[in-house]
Scaffold this motif. Sequence first.
Motif, PDB file in Angstrom:
ATOM      1  N   HIS A   1       1.292  -0.691  -8.175  1.00 38.01           N
ATOM      2  CA  HIS A   1       0.058  -0.874  -7.413  1.00 38.01           C
ATOM      3  C   HIS A   1      -0.887  -1.812  -8.148  1.00 38.01           C
ATOM      4  CE1 HIS A   1       0.875   3.059  -5.305  1.00 38.01           C
ATOM      5  NE2 HIS A   1       0.503   2.264  -4.327  1.00 38.01           N
TER       6      HIS A   1
ATOM      7  N   SER B   1       0.839  -1.199   0.000  1.00 38.35           N
ATOM      8  CA  SER B   1       0.000   0.000   0.000  1.00 38.35           C
ATOM      9  C   SER B   1       0.874   1.249   0.000  1.00 38.35           C
ATOM     10  CB  SER B   1      -0.928  -0.025   1.209  1.00 38.35           C
ATOM     11  OG  SER B   1      -0.156  -0.158   2.363  1.00 38.35           O
ATOM     12  N   SER B   2       0.245   2.374  -0.274  1.00 36.02           N
ATOM     13  CA  SER B   2       0.954   3.646  -0.301  1.00 36.02           C
ATOM     14  C   SER B   2       1.574   3.916   1.064  1.00 36.02           C
ATOM     15  CB  SER B   2      -0.027   4.755  -0.684  1.00 36.02           C
ATOM     16  OG  SER B   2       0.659   5.976  -0.761  1.00 36.02           O
TER      17      SER B   2
ATOM     18  N   GLU C   1       5.390  -8.668  -1.414  1.00 37.04           N
ATOM     19  CA  GLU C   1       4.489  -7.669  -0.876  1.00 37.04           C
ATOM     20  C   GLU C   1       5.104  -7.072   0.388  1.00 37.04           C
ATOM     21  OE1 GLU C   1       0.691  -8.624  -1.746  1.00 37.04           O
ATOM     22  OE2 GLU C   1      -0.136  -6.791  -0.894  1.00 37.04           O
TER      23      GLU C   1
ATOM     24  N   SER D   1       4.015   2.161   2.335  1.00 36.67           N
ATOM     25  CA  SER D   1       4.533   0.936   2.947  1.00 36.67           C
ATOM     26  C   SER D   1       6.047   0.809   2.810  1.00 36.67           C
ATOM     27  CB  SER D   1       3.836  -0.295   2.334  1.00 36.67           C
ATOM     28  OG  SER D   1       4.088  -0.366   0.947  1.00 36.67           O
TER      29      SER D   1
ATOM     30  N   LYS E   1       4.587  -5.082   3.784  1.00 30.24           N
ATOM     31  CA  LYS E   1       3.530  -4.742   4.724  1.00 30.24           C
ATOM     32  C   LYS E   1       4.143  -4.551   6.099  1.00 30.24           C
ATOM     33  CE  LYS E   1      -1.068  -6.136   5.981  1.00 30.24           C
ATOM     34  NZ  LYS E   1      -1.940  -7.287   6.225  1.00 30.24           N
TER      35      LYS E   1
END
Length: 218
Positions: free
Chosen positions: A199, A39-40, A212, A42, A214
């Motif tokens: 994205h 996500s933005s 990914e 991250s 996170k």
Amino acid sequence: MIEIKDVEKSYTKGSVTTEVLRGISLSIHRGEYVAIMGSSGSGKSTLMNIIGCLDKPTKGKVELDGVDVQTLDDDALSAFRNKKIGFVFQQFFLLERTTATDNVLLPLIYADVYPEDAAARAGRALADVGLEDRKDYLANELSGGQQQRVAIARALINDPEVILADEPTGNLDSQSTEELLEIFKRLHQGGRTIILVTHDREVAAHAQRIMELKDGRI
Ligand SMILES: Nc1ncnc2c1ncn2[C@@H]1O[C@H](COP(=O)(O)OP(=O)(O)OP(=O)(O)O)[C@@H](O)[C@H]1O
Ligand SMILES: [Mg+2]
């Protein structure tokens, strides 16, 4: 090709410290095509900048092609980066009133020796991205997709083994995105290592492996 071990990165601004990367270890093999999602905020760009030696980790180790980049001084690091890595960004960062050819030649100006065959190399790099007929156009006379292809040609001028692309399709329509992915596919088939931040799941699906990010971890 790329070996990252226990990398942490935090930024301190005033009295606030933000831990962006909280212990990242990964290896990317020579010739691999990897996508990084998350996500933005991250930490994708932070990680890319560390992999690309544009930024240093707060902790941990970065090895590129067997070289521990911490052992290099600033000059050696710039030379190493210039030779090994081509960068493509979401914003194209072209000089607007400058021809496609001269934009592509820019990285060579920072090389120790300006190569005699510079113009021929720019021509080949532009041909590689299908823009031989636009080489004398000013950047602001090109479409967004064409400008991004000039930026890719610029990234290729030093024949780097690794391409780092941070949201390269972020400002492109679907047709230009397809064209860019086609170019990346060819670069990958030609043996280059590609790391692509996106994205877009459909874009990421073109890579062999998706990581990914996170909470500061992979
Ligand atoms: N130079 C800096 N100084 C302070 N904080 C920073 C700096 N660069 C990044 N950060 C912070 O680090 C976090 C991660 O930023 P980063 O740009 O790596 O995210 P990103 O995953 O690339 O996001 P996006 O998808 O929006 O591009 C953000 O909270 C950001 O505010
Ligand atoms: Mg980013």
